[in-house]
Design a protein around this motif. Structure first.
Motif, PDB file in Angstrom:
ATOM      1  N   HIS A  57      24.405  11.843 -38.586  1.00  0.00           N
ATOM      2  CA  HIS A  57      24.686  10.898 -37.514  1.00  0.00           C
ATOM      3  C   HIS A  57      25.669  11.513 -36.517  1.00  0.00           C
ATOM      4  O   HIS A  57      26.814  11.089 -36.408  1.00  0.00           O
TER       5      HIS A  57
ATOM      6  N   LEU B 208      27.524   7.635 -43.355  1.00  0.00           N
ATOM      7  CA  LEU B 208      26.195   7.957 -42.836  1.00  0.00           C
ATOM      8  C   LEU B 208      26.165   9.420 -42.398  1.00  0.00           C
ATOM      9  O   LEU B 208      26.889   9.819 -41.485  1.00  0.00           O
TER      10      LEU B 208
ATOM     11  N   ILE C  85      33.017   1.538 -48.345  1.00  0.00           N
ATOM     12  CA  ILE C  85      33.059   2.179 -47.025  1.00  0.00           C
ATOM     13  C   ILE C  85      31.728   2.903 -46.835  1.00  0.00           C
ATOM     14  O   ILE C  85      31.319   3.692 -47.685  1.00  0.00           O
ATOM     15  N   LYS C  86      31.060   2.637 -45.742  1.00  0.00           N
ATOM     16  CA  LYS C  86      29.745   3.248 -45.501  1.00  0.00           C
ATOM     17  C   LYS C  86      29.922   4.677 -44.963  1.00  0.00           C
ATOM     18  O   LYS C  86      30.732   4.908 -44.079  1.00  0.00           O
TER      19      LYS C  86
ATOM     20  N   ILE D  84      34.788   2.457 -36.655  1.00  0.00           N
ATOM     21  CA  ILE D  84      33.925   3.638 -36.756  1.00  0.00           C
ATOM     22  C   ILE D  84      34.819   4.873 -36.806  1.00  0.00           C
ATOM     23  O   ILE D  84      35.696   5.058 -35.956  1.00  0.00           O
TER      24      ILE D  84
ATOM     25  N   ASP E 277      35.557  -3.591 -41.890  1.00  0.00           N
ATOM     26  CA  ASP E 277      34.215  -3.044 -42.069  1.00  0.00           C
ATOM     27  C   ASP E 277      34.248  -1.615 -41.506  1.00  0.00           C
ATOM     28  O   ASP E 277      34.258  -1.411 -40.292  1.00  0.00           O
TER      29      ASP E 277
ATOM     30  N   LEU F 264      30.817   8.319 -39.721  1.00  0.00           N
ATOM     31  CA  LEU F 264      29.641   9.000 -39.185  1.00  0.00           C
ATOM     32  C   LEU F 264      29.849  10.514 -39.280  1.00  0.00           C
ATOM     33  O   LEU F 264      30.791  11.054 -38.710  1.00  0.00           O
TER      34      LEU F 264
ATOM     35  N   THR G 256      32.847   2.355 -41.209  1.00  0.00           N
ATOM     36  CA  THR G 256      31.713   3.282 -41.315  1.00  0.00           C
ATOM     37  C   THR G 256      32.161   4.672 -40.872  1.00  0.00           C
ATOM     38  O   THR G 256      32.774   4.829 -39.817  1.00  0.00           O
TER      39      THR G 256
ATOM     40  N   LYS H 253      35.469  -4.195 -37.070  1.00  0.00           N
ATOM     41  CA  LYS H 253      34.622  -3.036 -37.339  1.00  0.00           C
ATOM     42  C   LYS H 253      35.322  -1.755 -36.888  1.00  0.00           C
ATOM     43  O   LYS H 253      35.809  -1.670 -35.763  1.00  0.00           O
TER      44      LYS H 253
ATOM     45  N   PHE I 271      26.110   1.897 -32.529  1.00  0.00           N
ATOM     46  CA  PHE I 271      27.098   1.141 -33.290  1.00  0.00           C
ATOM     47  C   PHE I 271      28.078   0.493 -32.324  1.00  0.00           C
ATOM     48  O   PHE I 271      28.365   1.034 -31.249  1.00  0.00           O
TER      49      PHE I 271
END
Length: 403
Positions: free
Chosen positions: A133, A130, A127-128, A5, A28, A32, A30, A3, A154
């Motif tokens: 945030h 958000l 790819i997320k 971030i 994975d 922000l 993400t 993961k 997270f």
């Protein structure tokens, strides 16, 4: 599944995420973003056209455009350079073009082409992203990173700070014991209230030499008169290289301008020849220098203590010298600055001594990375700050993609 971030939904964050995911599809990732919109700086860059990079293709030469980061970027530029940027975007359907001043833009002539390219890649790679945030806390425990926002917590194996010049994010970095070089504006125009410039908004010269008096700061290039003083590439370059010194002076200093980029003696001789060749012509009526507009010429003539009615034959030696001085070494008092908003950049950020530039990784914490303007790296205007983001993002992505 590892993961990742990425803190910051700007150019550096997107570029890092896309390259990492392309190299290792099992990641994975993400992103922000504290605001409600992403890629806002990309959107307004270059007057809405996005100044992607600069057509300088030699790493050592490119480094010279970075007042801070010059030494640290030399190695990274050998791994991902301007030519790689061209190739990267063209492979994704966004051909680039080089303009006369060597700035590089999308052929589509709009920043939306870059935004669409990034958004398409993020969607395709799942790819997320958000928004709203903003990160409030980050800490490491048992080799895992914990990132808190107001919405949720997270966990991540690796974290990338790509949030640009953000005081809140710099404060987060301080909680991880990273030193922050105090930020000051890096690109700004000179506020000059001088009668020689009043009501000459928009007048420019193609190549002036501009100096900060009693310093070693000097730059050349186009100079633009604005309603608040002086701007243009020559001034913005000076503001970047002199960011800390001019902040220390509280933005009060004297500026010397050579509007013609010619020695005073040569300009004096041109004026002396005009006195001999065109004795009966009125001095103020026409500028003998194509670079100097009629209105600007009129100001220099009057401030050289020459009357509106005087012919060239009427001028004495002192008046000719005064005029040559106005053209080549006029002194202007700067008092304050106006931020160059479209290309807002700061000098300051995470101390470069704490970064491993082979990976753009923290030397203090494993699996913590920094890319873009969050670092104490900045450049003159012209696409260089984006090139720093692309290079750092690419090298960081290689490190993120490792198993």
């Amino acid at each position: 599944m590892k993961k990742i971030i990425i803190i910051g939904g700007g150019a550096a964050g997107y570029f890092t995420a896309i390259n990492a995911k392309e190299k290792n599809p099992d990641l994975d990732i993400t992103i922000l973003e504290k605001g409600k919109d992403v890629l806002q700086k990309v959107k307004i860059s270059g007057g809405g056209r996005c100044n992607v990079t600069h057509a300088c293709f030699v790493p050592k030469d490119l480094c010279e455009f970075y007042p801070r980061g010059k030494k640290e970027l030399l190695g990274p530029f050998h791994k991902f350079m301007t030519g790689d940027t061209f190739e990267w975007f063209e492979q994704r359907g966004v051909p680039l073009k080089i303009e006369d001043d060597n700035r590089v833009f999308p052929e589509a002539n709009t920043s939306q082409a870059i935004i669409d390219c990034f958004q398409k890649a993020v969607d395709k790679l799942q790819i997320k992203v958000l928004t709203n945030h903003g990160v409030t806390e980050i800490y490491q425990q048992d080799k895992k990173w914990f990132i808190n926002t107001k919405q949720q917590t997270f966990t991540a194996d690796k974290v990338v700070f790509a949030a640009g010049s953000s005081k809140k994010v710099w404060d987060l970095c301080k909680t991880l014991n990273h030193a922050i070089i105090a930020p000051v504006p890096s690109l700004f125009t000179f506020n000059i209230n001088d009668q020689r410039l009043v009501d000459l908004l928009g007048i420019s010269v193609p190549n002036a030499i501009v100096k900060i008096v009693n310093t070693k700061l000097i730059a050349s290039g186009p100079l633009l008169i604005t309603h608040w003083g002086m701007s243009g590439p020559a001034v913005l370059k000076l503001s970047a290289f002199g960011a800390r010194l001019l902040a220390d002076k509280n933005y009060q200093y004297n500026v010397e301008v050579n509007w013609l980029s010619r020695p005073t003696e040569k300009v004096f001789n041109v004026l002396l020849n005009l006195k001999k060749k065109e004795p009966r012509k009125t001095v103020i009526l026409k500028s003998p220098f194509v670079e100097i507009s009629k209105r600007l010429w009129e100001r220099f003539v009057l401030f050289a203590d020459i009357l509106k009615t005087q012919n060239w034959a009427d001028l004495n030696h002192q008046q000719l010298q005064n005029l040559a001085n106005q053209l080549t070494k006029g002194i202007y008092n700067a008092n304050g600055r106006t931020t160059f908003k479209d290309e807002f950049v700061t000098a300051g950020g995470v101390d470069l001594k704490e970064i491993n530039f082979k990976r753009f990784e923290s030397k203090l914490h494993k699996n913590l990375f920094f890319v873009g303007e969050i670092l104490n790296i900045d450049a003159v205007t012209g696409g260089f700050n984006f090139q720093n983001a692309w290079t750092g993002g690419y090298i960081c992505a290689n490190a993120l993609a490792e198993e």
